[in-house]
Design an enzyme around this catalytic site. Structure first.
Site, PDB file in Angstrom:
ATOM      1  N   HIS A   1       0.913  -1.241   0.392  1.00 22.06           N
ATOM      2  CA  HIS A   1      -0.145   0.131  -0.120  1.00 22.06           C
ATOM      3  C   HIS A   1       0.888   0.854  -0.072  1.00 22.06           C
ATOM      4  O   HIS A   1       1.841   1.407   1.138  1.00 22.06           O
ATOM      5  CB  HIS A   1      -0.498   0.341   1.618  1.00 22.06           C
ATOM      6  CG  HIS A   1      -2.099   0.869   1.226  1.00 22.06           C
ATOM      7  ND1 HIS A   1      -1.978   2.217   1.319  1.00 22.06           N
ATOM      8  CD2 HIS A   1      -3.238   0.605   0.725  1.00 22.06           C
ATOM      9  CE1 HIS A   1      -3.480   3.417   1.735  1.00 22.06           C
ATOM     10  NE2 HIS A   1      -3.644   1.700   1.192  1.00 22.06           N
TER      11      HIS A   1
ATOM     12  N   ASP B   1      -7.605  -4.456   0.581  1.00 27.08           N
ATOM     13  CA  ASP B   1      -8.625  -5.728  -0.830  1.00 27.08           C
ATOM     14  C   ASP B   1      -8.281  -7.369  -0.728  1.00 27.08           C
ATOM     15  O   ASP B   1      -8.401  -7.713  -1.789  1.00 27.08           O
ATOM     16  CB  ASP B   1      -7.816  -5.431  -1.549  1.00 27.08           C
ATOM     17  CG  ASP B   1      -8.318  -3.544  -1.752  1.00 27.08           C
ATOM     18  OD1 ASP B   1      -9.916  -3.575  -2.405  1.00 27.08           O
ATOM     19  OD2 ASP B   1      -7.179  -2.837  -2.767  1.00 27.08           O
TER      20      ASP B   1
END
Ligand code: ACO
Length: 430
Positions: free
Chosen positions: A306, A364
């Protein structure tokens, strides 16, 4: 916010620039007067070191894996709150009292229906349209239907537009889904909670009684909470930039939906699920880990890494638990995709490559398996994300509009094209 100054030396010039400090998190150098003082711009195309605004809404500490909505940790809100309470918190800055919550829920549910002509509008689109294409179009079209809430200088109209967007988004997303599978649209039912109503609009048909599974409704509500806001991400920044010109809120949120559609943003859960399906079995994991580490192979572990979190994404932990709850409810504890996901996570978290680069599962990683288990087709994943993020988009848009120092967003550039040259008539061009 407190202010200090810092001196910066560029070549032989030293200038003083204000340094602003927030409640928590890194301070910022205010470079607003840099061009006037030094004749230079700053250069940061991916905004990796740039704070684009001041905000009181959401805080992320990527190194520690912390996410706070208005100061409250995401874990506490997801465990004990509900999505509409989260919307209230994001919009107004405080948790509601029981009476405020009741009133807010009532206001939102009064806005769940859409103008009947929106159904005709949707019928103009192809049946095989992607739900995100339908959402971009229909959210933008709201400004053609609700003229009485497009005056951004009127606080009441701003609030009405906010309620309308939060209330209508699930209806539009469910309509997009129903349209793609050729089933009739299902009208909202306002005595249901937000997530149960959405599940019903997606899965009910007129010829049968529909029973809401409370485990699924709670799981969906938690997914909405986890995705409600994430400070100045790409789609939120898009909403702010669109709104900075004075565009109406429906147009701004449509711009946010368009940005979210991209695979590097809202589309990543779809990519993570596809990757887990491609890996297929636990035995194949080492092969894919090796590919992810190979510099000559473009393959990446989707749902890993991320831009901001250099630690375990706090949302991923809650998402993992929610995934287990949904699969347990379905009696599918030994789901092969979940086995692959758990195996992959275990190996990656103990592998030197991932440890050194601080690559951890993001939200996710488990959301695709969960949504698929609940019956949503992959094409709806990003639309669900858009329903949730509408809360954050609208809160951030409202904060920007109400900021007295707000200006139109207008970045500058480092020009690298040709310097001035004279026009050459076509017959003299080589
Ligand atoms: N698998 C393998 N290696 C990776 C991964 C990954 N998922 N992510 C990053 N790396 C490596 C890169 O190859 C790079 O290696 P290098 O330093 O040897 O060149 C290093 O880690 C840093 O990667 P960057 O892409 O520079 O990091 P950045 O912070 O810009 O990227 C991103 C973050 C885009 C999310 C990245 O980790 C990625 O592509 N992940 C997979 C896609 C994904 O899951 N996206 C969802 C994000 S969450 C969201 O938007 C809701």
């Amino acid at each position: 916010m407190s202010a200090k100054t810092g001196s910066f030396t560029f070549g032989d010039k030293t200038i003083e620039l204000p340094v602003k400090t927030g409640t928590i998190g890194p301070s910022v150098v205010d470079i607003g007067k840099l061009y006037a003082q030094a004749g230079m711009f700053t250069f940061d195309p991916g905004y990796t070191s740039t704070a684009s605004c001041e905000s009181e809404i959401t805080y992320i500490d990527g190194d520690k894996g912390v996410l706070l909505y208005r100061g409250y940790p995401i874990e506490q809100i997801a465990e004990r709150g509900d999505f509409l309470e989260t919307c209230y918190l994001l919009l107004y800055g405080e948790l509601p009292s029981a009476a405020q919550k009741k009133d807010f829920d009532h206001r939102i549910t009064r806005h769940t229906m859409v103008h009947e002509q929106l159904a005709s509008f949707l019928h103009g689109l192809r049946r095989d349209s992607h739900p995100m294409a339908v959402l971009v179009a229909s959210v933008g079209a709201l400004s053609a239907f609700y003229h009485d809430s497009t005056d951004i200088s009127d606080r009441n109209q701003r609030m009405t537009a906010s309620f309308r967007l939060i209330g209508k988004m699930p209806t539009l997303a469910a309509m997009a889904y129903k349209y793609s599978i050729g089933q009739p649209f299902v009208y909202p039912k306002n005595d249901l909670d937000y997530s149960s109503n959405f599940l019903r609009m997606c899965y009910a048909v007129p010829c049968e009684e529909f029973r809401i599974n409370p485990v699924f409704a709670r799981a969906l509500d938690r997914i909405f909470i986890l995705h409600a806001d994430h400070e100045q991400n790409a789609s939120t920044s898009t909403v702010r930039l669109a709104g900075s010109s004075g565009a109406n809120p429906f147009a701004c949120i449509a711009a946010g939906v368009a940005c979210l559609w991209g695979p590097a943003h809202g589309g990543a859960n779809e990519a993570a699920l596809k990757m887990l399906m491609e890996i297929g079995t636990v035995e194949n994991i080492p092969k894919f880990i090796a590919r992810a580490k190979d510099k000559n192979d473009p393959f990446r572990l989707m749902g890993f890494g991320h831009r901001v979190y250099k630690n375990y994404d706090p949302r991923a932990k809650i998402m993992q638990r929610t995934c287990h709850e949904v699969l347990n409810e379905l009696g599918d504890k030994d789901n092969p995709l979940l086995e692959v996901a758990i195996g992959l996570e275990k190996i990656a978290l103990s592998d030197e490559y991932f440890i050194e680069k601080k690559l951890y599962p993001n939200v996710d990683f488990y959301s695709g398996i969960t949504l698929r288990a609940m019956g949503f087709p992959v094409s709806m994943f990003t639309a669900l994300f858009a329903v949730a993020r509408t809360a954050g988009w609208i809160a951030q848009w409202k904060e920007m509009i109400e900021d007295p120092g707000q200006k139109i967003g207008r970045p500058r550039q480092l020009y690298t094209g040709p310097a001035r040259r004279d026009y050459v008539p076509i017959e003299r061009r080589a």
